[in-house]
Design an enzyme around this catalytic site. Structure first.
Site, PDB file in Angstrom:
ATOM      1  N   ARG A 293      82.443  81.483  43.368  1.00 41.73           N
ATOM      2  CA  ARG A 293      83.634  80.921  42.733  1.00 41.73           C
ATOM      3  C   ARG A 293      83.973  79.624  43.458  1.00 41.73           C
ATOM      4  O   ARG A 293      83.342  79.265  44.447  1.00 41.73           O
ATOM      5  CB  ARG A 293      84.816  81.921  42.690  1.00 41.73           C
ATOM      6  CG  ARG A 293      84.955  82.935  43.765  1.00 41.73           C
ATOM      7  CD  ARG A 293      85.226  82.381  45.117  1.00 41.73           C
ATOM      8  NE  ARG A 293      86.363  81.466  45.129  1.00 41.73           N
ATOM      9  CZ  ARG A 293      86.593  80.537  46.027  1.00 41.73           C
ATOM     10  NH1 ARG A 293      85.719  80.356  47.037  1.00 41.73           N
ATOM     11  NH2 ARG A 293      87.636  79.752  45.965  1.00 41.73           N
ATOM     12  N   GLY A 294      85.000  78.937  42.932  1.00 45.21           N
ATOM     13  CA  GLY A 294      85.330  77.605  43.455  1.00 45.21           C
ATOM     14  C   GLY A 294      84.665  76.583  42.553  1.00 45.21           C
ATOM     15  O   GLY A 294      83.478  76.730  42.209  1.00 45.21           O
ATOM     16  N   ALA A 295      85.425  75.545  42.161  1.00 41.04           N
ATOM     17  CA  ALA A 295      84.967  74.637  41.110  1.00 41.04           C
ATOM     18  C   ALA A 295      83.589  74.014  41.383  1.00 41.04           C
ATOM     19  O   ALA A 295      82.678  74.135  40.563  1.00 41.04           O
ATOM     20  CB  ALA A 295      86.033  73.564  40.862  1.00 41.04           C
TER      21      ALA A 295
ATOM     22  N   GLN B 151      91.632  85.160  47.804  1.00 45.03           N
ATOM     23  CA  GLN B 151      90.684  84.166  48.344  1.00 45.03           C
ATOM     24  C   GLN B 151      91.158  83.646  49.700  1.00 45.03           C
ATOM     25  O   GLN B 151      90.352  83.280  50.544  1.00 45.03           O
ATOM     26  CB  GLN B 151      90.551  82.973  47.371  1.00 45.03           C
ATOM     27  CG  GLN B 151      89.826  83.279  46.081  1.00 45.03           C
ATOM     28  CD  GLN B 151      90.786  83.638  44.967  1.00 45.03           C
ATOM     29  OE1 GLN B 151      91.858  84.186  45.207  1.00 45.03           O
ATOM     30  NE2 GLN B 151      90.405  83.343  43.744  1.00 45.03           N
TER      31      GLN B 151
ATOM     32  N   ASP C  60      90.771  72.388  40.441  1.00 44.79           N
ATOM     33  CA  ASP C  60      89.754  72.790  39.460  1.00 44.79           C
ATOM     34  C   ASP C  60      89.569  71.743  38.373  1.00 44.79           C
ATOM     35  O   ASP C  60      88.515  71.653  37.756  1.00 44.79           O
ATOM     36  CB  ASP C  60      90.129  74.128  38.828  1.00 44.79           C
ATOM     37  CG  ASP C  60      89.757  75.242  39.778  1.00 44.79           C
ATOM     38  OD1 ASP C  60      90.519  75.485  40.724  1.00 44.79           O
ATOM     39  OD2 ASP C  60      88.668  75.822  39.601  1.00 44.79           O
TER      40      ASP C  60
ATOM     41  N   ASN D 256      95.026  74.004  39.665  1.00 44.12           N
ATOM     42  CA  ASN D 256      94.416  74.694  40.808  1.00 44.12           C
ATOM     43  C   ASN D 256      94.916  76.134  40.802  1.00 44.12           C
ATOM     44  O   ASN D 256      95.687  76.540  39.929  1.00 44.12           O
ATOM     45  CB  ASN D 256      94.777  73.972  42.120  1.00 44.12           C
ATOM     46  CG  ASN D 256      93.973  74.498  43.294  1.00 44.12           C
ATOM     47  OD1 ASN D 256      92.752  74.621  43.211  1.00 44.12           O
ATOM     48  ND2 ASN D 256      94.617  74.850  44.379  1.00 44.12           N
ATOM     49  N   LYS D 257      94.467  76.901  41.759  1.00 42.03           N
ATOM     50  CA  LYS D 257      94.772  78.332  41.819  1.00 42.03           C
ATOM     51  C   LYS D 257      96.254  78.609  41.597  1.00 42.03           C
ATOM     52  O   LYS D 257      97.113  77.906  42.127  1.00 42.03           O
ATOM     53  CB  LYS D 257      94.319  78.854  43.188  1.00 42.03           C
ATOM     54  CG  LYS D 257      94.545  80.325  43.444  1.00 42.03           C
ATOM     55  CD  LYS D 257      93.990  81.213  42.368  1.00 42.03           C
ATOM     56  CE  LYS D 257      92.524  81.001  42.086  1.00 42.03           C
ATOM     57  NZ  LYS D 257      92.079  81.689  40.828  1.00 42.03           N
TER      58      LYS D 257
END
Ligand code: MRU
Length: 345
Positions: A46-48, A195, A236, A246-247
């Site tokens: 995960r993570g852009a 996360q 993101d 973002n998150k």
């Protein structure tokens, strides 16, 4: 670094299963585009930037197992499947666009099948290597924004685990820590997927950067007590006007930072900027399964039958962002024109 996030290996893509951290460090070997698509959906990776690179590698492994006469069809199919895995991070669309455009062009020009397969591998590897270099440049550009002795609040994980290595927000932390500017990192746990507690705390501990965990709801009180000097997060997708997706929880932190007069920085590669999306209201926000909110460590934490919302991202309006740190330098407001200038260079 003492670990890697993902790499092209013989016969597949090797990636660290982030669902198991910090309890277990297990690498998966994924051999098909479909396996990689599932790993992205289920957030083993995960993570852009990391999901963009995983997808590019997914194309390479899929073409490696496809018969010569089916290459064009397989390319279109695997790209469509990978593109549909997670909607918010534009890096995924960006990486797949680069790979598909280049390989489609080769196929149309009549390139030999093995040449196309080789090019797919080389492209994925190049995206991986460039991402590490970009993250280092982001980190070095952002380090001067961190005053000596800082307590730095970050949210989610925008670190080596979310990229090919080094990280974006944690890239800034790493570069600043190398210059002994960081007193400690405050990592918010980041409900519901954790996360912050599972990943950010793990990778910073690995790198011996002091990290202290807080629950998401503690940020305001700590800011009021003067225990946060700056906030730095990843992104993101950044819209053309500088709005940042973002998150989930990032927006609340930006509002709190503004209320306490604390700088709020976003660190992201220019590939996260989506000039085709005029403002944050047009960024698609992934809605994940309610079970992630309704359970903790696999156990129910709410009465049976209760529903839950689970938007995975939020949008922070550009006017709450002090600056965006990119590989091309630090962009200050007005963010839209500043980003457009950097991209057009
Ligand atoms: O749902 P995730 O874990 O993929 O969300 C990750 C984030 O929100 C990160 O901050 C973002 O992708 C930037 S990673 C360099």
């Amino acid at each position: 670094m003492s670990f890697f996030t993902l790499r092209l290996a013989e016969g597949g893509v090797e990636l660290l299963d982030q669902r198991l951290l910090p309890r277990e460090e297990r690498y998966l070997l994924l051999k098909t585009g479909e396996e990689i698509a599932r790993a992205i959906e289920e957030m083993a990776v995960r993570g852009a930037p990391a999901i963009g690179i995983a997808a590019a590698m997914g194309v390479a492994v899929e073409l490696a197992r496809t018969r010569d006469e089916n290459l064009a069809e397989a390319l279109a199919r695997v790209c469509a499947r990978l593109r549909a895995t997670r909607p918010t991070a534009v890096n995924l669309t960006w990486a797949l666009g680069c790979v598909q455009g280049e390989l489609r062009g080769m196929l149309d020009a009549g390139a030999a099948p093995d040449e196309v397969r080789e090019a797919a591998r080389a492209l994925a590897q190049r995206l991986h290597d460039e991402d590490v270099a970009v993250c280092r440049a982001i980190g070095d550009a952002g380090a001067p924004l961190v005053p000596e002795g800082s307590q730095v609040l970050t949210h989610c994980n925008a670190g080596a685990l979310a990229t090919a290595g080094y990280g974006t927000a944690l890239g800034v932390v790493r570069s600043a820590a190398r210059e002994h500017r960081v007193r400690r990192v405050l990592a918010s746990e980041t409900r519901p997927f954790l996360q912050g507690s599972r990943l950010t705390a793990w990778e910073l501990t690995r790198d011996q950067i002091p990290v202290t965990l807080i629950t998401d709801s503690m940020a305001g009180a700590l800011m009021r007590r003067g225990e946060v000097d700056l906030v730095v997060v990843g992104a993101d997708r950044i819209a053309a006007n500088g709005d940042v997706a973002n998150k989930i929880g990032t927006y609340s932190l930006a509002v709190l930072a503004r209320a306490h007069d604390i700088p709020f920085y976003v660190a992201a590669p220019l590939s996260t900027v989506d000039l085709a999306t005029p403002h944050g209201g047009e960024i698609p926000i992934e809605e994940r399964a309610p079970e992630e909110v309704l359970t903790f460590g696999g156990r129910p934490i709410a009465p049976e039958g209760v529903g839950a919302l689970n938007p995975a991202f939020d949008v922070t309006p550009a006017d709450l962002v002090t600056a965006i740190v990119t590989e091309g330098g630090v962009v200050r407001p007005p963010l839209g024109p500043g980003l457009a200038r950097l991209i057009s260079r």
